[in-house]
Each structure stands twice: as structure tokens, then as C-alpha cells.
Design a protein around this motif. Structure first.
Motif, PDB file in Angstrom:
ATOM      1  N   ILE A 167       0.254 -12.300  -5.806  1.00 52.58           N
ATOM      2  CA  ILE A 167      -0.746 -13.187  -5.198  1.00 52.58           C
ATOM      3  C   ILE A 167      -1.410 -12.503  -4.007  1.00 52.58           C
ATOM      4  O   ILE A 167      -2.641 -12.546  -3.847  1.00 52.58           O
ATOM      5  CB  ILE A 167      -0.094 -14.519  -4.748  1.00 52.58           C
ATOM      6  N   LEU A 168      -0.615 -11.846  -3.175  1.00 56.78           N
ATOM      7  CA  LEU A 168      -1.166 -11.205  -1.976  1.00 56.78           C
ATOM      8  C   LEU A 168      -2.094 -10.049  -2.336  1.00 56.78           C
ATOM      9  O   LEU A 168      -3.094  -9.811  -1.656  1.00 56.78           O
ATOM     10  CB  LEU A 168      -0.023 -10.693  -1.084  1.00 56.78           C
ATOM     11  N   ILE A 169      -1.775  -9.333  -3.397  1.00 58.54           N
ATOM     12  CA  ILE A 169      -2.621  -8.204  -3.806  1.00 58.54           C
ATOM     13  C   ILE A 169      -3.949  -8.697  -4.383  1.00 58.54           C
ATOM     14  O   ILE A 169      -5.010  -8.104  -4.139  1.00 58.54           O
ATOM     15  CB  ILE A 169      -1.875  -7.316  -4.824  1.00 58.54           C
ATOM     16  N   TYR A 170      -3.903  -9.800  -5.121  1.00 58.10           N
ATOM     17  CA  TYR A 170      -5.132 -10.296  -5.748  1.00 58.10           C
ATOM     18  C   TYR A 170      -5.935 -11.234  -4.853  1.00 58.10           C
ATOM     19  O   TYR A 170      -7.118 -11.477  -5.119  1.00 58.10           O
ATOM     20  CB  TYR A 170      -4.807 -10.995  -7.081  1.00 58.10           C
ATOM     21  N   LEU A 171      -5.334 -11.741  -3.787  1.00 58.02           N
ATOM     22  CA  LEU A 171      -6.056 -12.661  -2.906  1.00 58.02           C
ATOM     23  C   LEU A 171      -7.358 -12.063  -2.360  1.00 58.02           C
ATOM     24  O   LEU A 171      -8.411 -12.716  -2.426  1.00 58.02           O
ATOM     25  CB  LEU A 171      -5.150 -13.103  -1.754  1.00 58.02           C
ATOM     26  N   PRO A 172      -7.373 -10.826  -1.830  1.00 51.16           N
ATOM     27  CA  PRO A 172      -8.638 -10.275  -1.303  1.00 51.16           C
ATOM     28  C   PRO A 172      -9.724 -10.122  -2.365  1.00 51.16           C
ATOM     29  O   PRO A 172     -10.920 -10.089  -2.042  1.00 51.16           O
ATOM     30  CB  PRO A 172      -8.227  -8.901  -0.747  1.00 51.16           C
ATOM     31  N   ARG A 173      -9.324 -10.031  -3.639  1.00 54.41           N
ATOM     32  CA  ARG A 173     -10.282  -9.777  -4.709  1.00 54.41           C
ATOM     33  C   ARG A 173     -11.187 -10.970  -5.002  1.00 54.41           C
ATOM     34  O   ARG A 173     -12.235 -10.816  -5.639  1.00 54.41           O
ATOM     35  CB  ARG A 173      -9.539  -9.378  -5.996  1.00 54.41           C
ATOM     36  N   GLY A 175      -7.701  -3.574   4.554  1.00 52.59           N
ATOM     37  CA  GLY A 175      -7.766  -4.206   5.868  1.00 52.59           C
ATOM     38  C   GLY A 175      -6.785  -5.350   5.988  1.00 52.59           C
ATOM     39  O   GLY A 175      -6.448  -5.791   7.087  1.00 52.59           O
ATOM     40  N   PHE A 176      -6.309  -5.823   4.845  1.00 51.52           N
ATOM     41  CA  PHE A 176      -5.336  -6.913   4.787  1.00 51.52           C
ATOM     42  C   PHE A 176      -3.930  -6.372   4.519  1.00 51.52           C
ATOM     43  O   PHE A 176      -3.019  -6.546   5.326  1.00 51.52           O
ATOM     44  CB  PHE A 176      -5.766  -7.901   3.706  1.00 51.52           C
ATOM     45  N   ILE A 177      -3.771  -5.675   3.399  1.00 47.38           N
ATOM     46  CA  ILE A 177      -2.469  -5.111   3.025  1.00 47.38           C
ATOM     47  C   ILE A 177      -2.670  -3.705   2.462  1.00 47.38           C
ATOM     48  O   ILE A 177      -3.526  -3.500   1.601  1.00 47.38           O
ATOM     49  CB  ILE A 177      -1.757  -5.985   1.968  1.00 47.38           C
ATOM     50  N   VAL A 190      -7.907  -0.135  15.736  1.00 52.28           N
ATOM     51  CA  VAL A 190      -7.089  -0.525  14.588  1.00 52.28           C
ATOM     52  C   VAL A 190      -6.354  -1.817  14.931  1.00 52.28           C
ATOM     53  O   VAL A 190      -5.551  -1.859  15.864  1.00 52.28           O
ATOM     54  CB  VAL A 190      -6.068   0.576  14.224  1.00 52.28           C
ATOM     55  N   GLN A 191      -6.643  -2.858  14.182  1.00 49.74           N
ATOM     56  CA  GLN A 191      -5.991  -4.138  14.395  1.00 49.74           C
ATOM     57  C   GLN A 191      -4.691  -4.193  13.574  1.00 49.74           C
ATOM     58  O   GLN A 191      -4.478  -3.387  12.668  1.00 49.74           O
ATOM     59  CB  GLN A 191      -6.917  -5.279  13.997  1.00 49.74           C
ATOM     60  N   PRO A 192      -3.785  -5.132  13.886  1.00 49.23           N
ATOM     61  CA  PRO A 192      -2.534  -5.243  13.131  1.00 49.23           C
ATOM     62  C   PRO A 192      -2.784  -5.386  11.624  1.00 49.23           C
ATOM     63  O   PRO A 192      -3.739  -6.034  11.203  1.00 49.23           O
ATOM     64  CB  PRO A 192      -1.900  -6.511  13.702  1.00 49.23           C
ATOM     65  N   TYR A 193      -1.928  -4.776  10.845  1.00 49.72           N
ATOM     66  CA  TYR A 193      -2.050  -4.868   9.388  1.00 49.72           C
ATOM     67  C   TYR A 193      -0.670  -4.793   8.747  1.00 49.72           C
ATOM     68  O   TYR A 193       0.331  -4.469   9.404  1.00 49.72           O
ATOM     69  CB  TYR A 193      -2.961  -3.764   8.843  1.00 49.72           C
ATOM     70  N   ILE A 194      -0.645  -5.091   7.455  1.00 51.89           N
ATOM     71  CA  ILE A 194       0.606  -5.138   6.682  1.00 51.89           C
ATOM     72  C   ILE A 194       0.668  -3.920   5.780  1.00 51.89           C
ATOM     73  O   ILE A 194      -0.344  -3.490   5.219  1.00 51.89           O
ATOM     74  CB  ILE A 194       0.662  -6.423   5.820  1.00 51.89           C
ATOM     75  N   THR A 195       1.856  -3.375   5.622  1.00 53.43           N
ATOM     76  CA  THR A 195       2.075  -2.286   4.667  1.00 53.43           C
ATOM     77  C   THR A 195       3.282  -2.628   3.802  1.00 53.43           C
ATOM     78  O   THR A 195       4.338  -3.007   4.320  1.00 53.43           O
ATOM     79  CB  THR A 195       2.332  -0.949   5.391  1.00 53.43           C
ATOM     80  N   LEU A 196       3.107  -2.516   2.487  1.00 46.40           N
ATOM     81  CA  LEU A 196       4.204  -2.768   1.543  1.00 46.40           C
ATOM     82  C   LEU A 196       4.570  -1.464   0.854  1.00 46.40           C
ATOM     83  O   LEU A 196       3.694  -0.744   0.374  1.00 46.40           O
ATOM     84  CB  LEU A 196       3.797  -3.818   0.507  1.00 46.40           C
ATOM     85  N   LEU A 197       5.854  -1.182   0.827  1.00 44.29           N
ATOM     86  CA  LEU A 197       6.353   0.014   0.142  1.00 44.29           C
ATOM     87  C   LEU A 197       6.692  -0.362  -1.301  1.00 44.29           C
ATOM     88  O   LEU A 197       7.683  -1.044  -1.566  1.00 44.29           O
ATOM     89  CB  LEU A 197       7.589   0.563   0.862  1.00 44.29           C
ATOM     90  N   CYS A 198       5.839   0.058  -2.231  1.00 44.56           N
ATOM     91  CA  CYS A 198       6.034  -0.223  -3.663  1.00 44.56           C
ATOM     92  C   CYS A 198       6.272   1.116  -4.359  1.00 44.56           C
ATOM     93  O   CYS A 198       5.320   1.779  -4.800  1.00 44.56           O
ATOM     94  CB  CYS A 198       4.817  -0.926  -4.246  1.00 44.56           C
ATOM     95  N   SER A 199       7.515   1.489  -4.432  1.00 44.02           N
ATOM     96  CA  SER A 199       7.855   2.832  -4.930  1.00 44.02           C
ATOM     97  C   SER A 199       8.109   2.895  -6.422  1.00 44.02           C
ATOM     98  O   SER A 199       8.278   3.972  -6.987  1.00 44.02           O
ATOM     99  CB  SER A 199       9.085   3.365  -4.182  1.00 44.02           C
TER     100      SER A 199
END
Length: 548
Positions: free
Chosen positions: A383-389, A426-428, A455-464
Motif C-alpha cells: 500500500i505504501l509503495i503504491y500510494l504515491p502513484r 520523496g516519500f519512501i 533535505v527533509q525527513p524521509y523513510i527508507t525501507l530495506l527490501c533485500s
């Protein structure tokens, strides 16, 4: 199962079958905190989910925020550990449980108040009371709250800071109510602190009272929870007894206001030089909010905030951000976790009805495959990945100062139309390796500098996992090169969002509309500075209709 346990499971993004299992086993707050690793094996088969749960249980046990089952009918007024709410959360500026020895050079320029003048041995003592050793026990036995404090110590052999505050509140409130002129002497407070330690041997007397001390080398103001609660209560009484006819605005109490100011400054100074223990940090952080936040707004240097207060840049610093947000936006702390299931339900419907072009993408089928599964975390990530789309691209006008003829400065505007990828990042940001954290930040810094931005705060997800981009190994929130590692992706969104409010920051230009959607739809917050994005308004209205 109680609502507290459900809220915890939702915060940890546990799958529906795990939540149902907890409901089936009737696991409430007390049972949840008593769960062992072997018990969790029976409840939660998957190792990863089990590890997340066990880690949370350990964290909550350390905080020791637990309710005692008193074998009585539930009564809101008899809850064992409730939110500590002295007269005013922001006005309570004294709940100090430790002291810092400061030499004369360190306190130069700061008014030092001789606290011995605040409470002297000549003040009126409480008359006709039992010996102080029996007095504390006598006071606690007068109310159900007090009896619960005694039971708590019997069960755990120590106090959490919340229960400790409750103990102090019960004692001081009772003593002031039953004392002549609502005054207590320093000697009496000292006897009370000694009595507490005799009844509860694992407690430290210095937590409850550390008398004023001054010599050539250093000054130590009066400290301790008993003194602090007494000062707070007296301050409130003084406000109530304020006489409008008094032209000077003096209060009926003789306690100088400078004593309170000194305590605030002492707590600020302590926070600038300490990051442990977390209980004390949280205590002082909450009490100093008003002054800290005001100073931050005036300086407008949020990076200095991280350098000034070492605790906020530590691994658990995000908890301090949560505290400030909760004070600024009371009642909103769990909104994201409550309303996110609506987004899970409605986003696929919205894409089908309003963004059918996304259905043609190869990754969209994997997105649809994930949604019906019980893997709550993978669903969240999808959901989070597709939300900006679902949001349109926007053109950003960045103000810029240009020097023209005769060294005159002219304001101009640079335009920037971020791509879909730039909006999403800019979101994730998604990375495959933790070493990419620095690379991502440098790229953002270079991009921002070209437009004169930060640079404003942002989220990073580690998807290995190369076979499934929705499996997250780690979740990070990045603020001014400081990196917080948090439990889940949704928790990362929660902390990142709260950072904008706690540090008074603007949303990233390229994802401003996405964050405003999260603010208005998932947190139900509106402010005077909100931009009027028609697209955001339309999407919120459409999703609400789909929910119905």
C-alpha cells in the motif's frame, strides 16, 4: 481481549490470524506482559513475528506500565497506572528523579535560587499525625489507588516511573490537603522520603528528596519527586488564590517564581548533557516541552536541536519526538494505526475505478496478490509503495534570489516538475542494502542544493529479497543524517510524520501533497498552513465514498 492489546498488535502490524488467536485465548494487558518465549511459540508460529512481539513485551516490561488485577469490578477511577496528569502537562516542570552536580563555571549567568528559603524548618508542620514511618502507609491505605500501589510493589518489588509519580501524588496531595495553611516543611518532606524507602526498600531516597546544598565548589538545588510535586501543587494553589485586587500581581504563597524557573533550566541543562536512563529522559523531556519548543521555534535551527540534546539522536530518540507530537496533537497518536486498514481496503478499489492505467504495470499483479494475504506487513508495504502513484505530478516553484545589474537582488522562481519516481522517493526510498543509506542521502542532498532546498525527513525501507519487493528487512527514518531504526514500515511512516510537527518542519516539496493526504485522511488533522490541493481533496472524498 482488551483494546490495549489490540492497539499494540495493530501497531506491530500483526496479521489478522495472530490478532484472532490472541482474542481466542482471551489475552489481555496483564497476560500479554506475562507471555514468555515458549508461550509465544504456541501463539505465533512464524519466527519473525514472534521476535517482534517478544521485543515489544521486553520494552513494555522495562517501562512497567501494567495494571494490577485487584479482583474488583473494573472502575475507571481505580485504574492502577493511568496517564500521569498533574494540573497541566506543560506546566508540570519539576518531576526530577536525579540530580546533576554543576560547578560554578557551568551555571554562570543562571540565577541560582537558595531553595532552603523555599521550605525552611520553621514552616508549619502537620500536627497530630502518626510517626512518619506509619504515615506513608496510612495515606496509601486511605484510597484504592494507594492500595494498588502497595500491591504493585508486592508483585514487582520495584516501581515504574509512572507508579512512582502516582505514589508521590497521593502522598503530597493528601498532606497538603490536611495541613495548616497548605504548607509542608523541608524536614517533613525528608521524613516522608525516608519513610518511603523503609516501606519500599528497593527505592532510593535521593529520588524523592535531595536537599539543597551549596559550597564553594558547586550548587545543588533542592531536588526530588516529593519536592517537585509539592511545588507544582503550591503553584496551582497560588493561581487559585490570586487576588485581582492586588496591583502587583503577587500570589498568596511565598514561594518565589524563580525557584520554578531554576528547576526548568536545570532540567534543560540535564537533557543537554545526558541521554540515559531513558525513564529520566522521558520524564524531563515531557516537563520541559514548553520551553524547548519555544526556543526551537525562535532559533529555527532544527539540526541544532539534535546536537543540543543527545538523547534525541540516540536509538530511542524517536520516542521523544512522539512525546512532543502527543502534546501538540492530543488524541492523534494512534490515528494512523486505526485508519490505515481503511486505506488497505479502499486503495485497490480506487486504482481500479480512477487509475486503471496502473493495472497494466507488471508489478501491479503482485500488488493484487499481496492484498488478500494475512501477511500484514507485506500488505502495508504494498500500500505504501503504491500510494504515491495515485497522485498526479505537480510543478514546484522554488523561490531564488538573483543578483542583477548594480548588485541589486531580485527574487525569481525556478520551476521543478518531479517525476513519478522522484515523488515516490520523496516519500519512501527502497534500498537493497543498508550501505545504500548514505548514498541515498547524498543524492537527496545534491538534488535539494540545486534548488536551494534542504533535505527533509524521509523513510527508507530495506527490501533485500529480489523475488519479493514487499518483504522488508528493516525500516528507517532519516532526519538530518540521523537514522532511526524502527519496528515496522507503518511505524516509520508514523515517526516520520510526527517529526514534521514536533520539529516544525515543512513536508518535502516533491511529496508535499502525499504527506498532506496522510495528515488529513489518516490523522484527521487540519492546520491553517495546509495547501489547497484539489487532487488531495478529490482523492479523500473518493476513498470515503468507496468505504461506504
Amino acid at each position: 481481549m482488551d483494546s490495549w492489546t489490540i492497539d499494540i498488535l495493530k501497531q506491530l502490524e500483526m496479521p489478522e490470524h495472530v490478532i484472532n488467536k490472541f482474542i481466542e485465548e482471551e489475552i489481555d494487558k496483564i497476560t500479554f506482559l506475562a507471555l514468555t518465549e515458549s508461550m509465544l511459540k504456541e501463539l505465533v508460529p512464524k519466527l519473525k513475528l514472534r521476535a517482534i512481539l517478544y521485543s515489544k513485551i521486553v520494552e513494555l516490561k522495562e517501562q512497567c506500565t501494567v495494571h494490577i488485577n485487584t479482583n474488583m469490578a473494573p472502575n475507571k477511577d481505580e485504574e492502577f497506572v493511568d496517564s500521569i496528569s498533574p494540573i497541566n502537562t506543560i506546566d508540570m516542570l519539576h518531576d526530577i528523579t536525579n540530580f546533576e552536580i554543576i560547578n560554578e563555571q557551568e551555571i554562570d549567568g543562571t540565577l541560582v535560587v537558595d531553595n532552603s528559603s523555599v521550605l525552611s524548618s520553621d514552616d508549619i508542620l502537620i500536627q497530630n499525625i502518626p510517626s512518619c514511618n506509619n504515615r506513608v502507609k496510612f495515606i496509601l491505605e486511605q484510597s484504592q489507588e494507594g492500595k494498588n500501589v502497595l500491591k504493585f510493589y508486592q508483585s514487582f518489588n520495584n516501581f515504574s516511573y509512572a507508579v512512582r509519580n502516582k505514589l508521590v501524588r497521593l502522598i503530597i496531595d493528601y498532606e497538603v490537603t490536611h495541613s495548616p495553611n497548605q504548607k509542608l516543611s523541608m524536614n517533613h518532606l525528608l521524613q516522608l522520603s525516608q519513610s518511603i524507602v523503609q516501606i519500599f526498600p528497593n527505592e532510593s531516597e535521593s529520588i524523592y528528596l535531595t536537599p539543597y546544598l551549596k559550597n564553594k565548589e558547586y550548587v545543588r538545588p533542592t531536588r526530588g519527586k516529593l519536592f517537585d510535586r509539592y511545588c507544582n501543587l503550591t503553584k496551582d494553589i497560588r493561581k487559585l488564590n490570586f487576588s485581582p485586587s492586588t496591583s502587583t500581581g503577587e500570589c498568596s504563597s511565598n514561594i518565589p517564581v524563580t525557584a520554578f524557573n531554576q528547576d526548568i533550566n536545570d532540567s534543560i541543562l540535564w537533557l543537554k548533557n545526558n541521554r540515559e536512563s531513558m525513564d529520566i529522559v522521558v520524564d524531563k523531556w515531557t516537563q520541559t516541552f514548553s520551553l524547548r519548543y519555544d526556543q526551537m521555534l525562535k532559533s529555527n535551527k532544527q539540526l541544532n536541536y539534535f546536537l543540543e540534546y543527545p538523547a534525541i539522536s540516540g536509538p530511542l530518540g524517536y520516542k521523544l519526538i512522539e512525546i512532543d507530537f502527543n502534546i501538540l496533537q492530543p488524541g492523534k497518536q494512534l490515528k494512523l494505526f486505526d485508519l490505515f486498514p481503511i486505506l488497505i481496503e479502499c486503495l485497490p478499489k480506487y486504482i481500479k475505478n480512477f487509475k486503471p492505467q496502473l493495472e497494466k504495470e507488471a508489478s501491479y499483479q503482485r500488488f493484487l496478490d499481496i492484498i488478500p494475504t494475512e501477511n500484514r506487513q507485506e500488505v502495508t508495504v504494498a500500500i505504501l509503495i503504491y500510494l504515491p502513484r495515485i497522485f498526479p505530478c505537480v510543478t514546484i516553484c522554488v523561490p531564488k534570489t538573483r543578483i542583477v545589474k548594480d548588485n541589486k537582488r531580485v527574487k525569481t522562481f525556478d520551476s521543478w516538475r518531479p517525476s513519478n519516481r522522484e515523488i515516490s522517493e520523496g516519500f519512501i526510498c527502497i534500498i537493497k542494502n543498508a550501505t545504500e543509506l548514505q548514498e541515498v542521502y547524498l543524492n537527496k542532498e545534491n538534488k535539494a542544493s540545486t534548488f536551494g532546498l534542504t533535505v527533509q525527513p524521509y523513510i527508507t525501507l530495506l527490501c533485500s529479497d529480489p523475488s519479493n519487493e514487499f518483504i522488508v528487512a528493516a525500516s528507517y527514518v532519516v532526519i538530518n543524517k540521523f537514522v532511526y531504526s524502527v519496528e515496522t514500515p507503518l511505524k516509520a511512516v508514523d515517526i516520520c510524520f510526527k517529526t514534521f510537527f514536533a520539529l516544525n518542519l515543512s513536508y518535502p516539496k516533491e511529496s508535499n501533497h502525499i504527506w498532506q493526504f496522510i495528515q488529513q485522511f489518516l490523522y484527521e488533522i487540519t492546520t491553517n498552513t495546509d495547501k489547497n490541493y484539489q487532487a488531495v481533496n478529490h482523492i479523500i472524498n473518493d476513498i470515503k465514498k468507496l468505504k461506504v
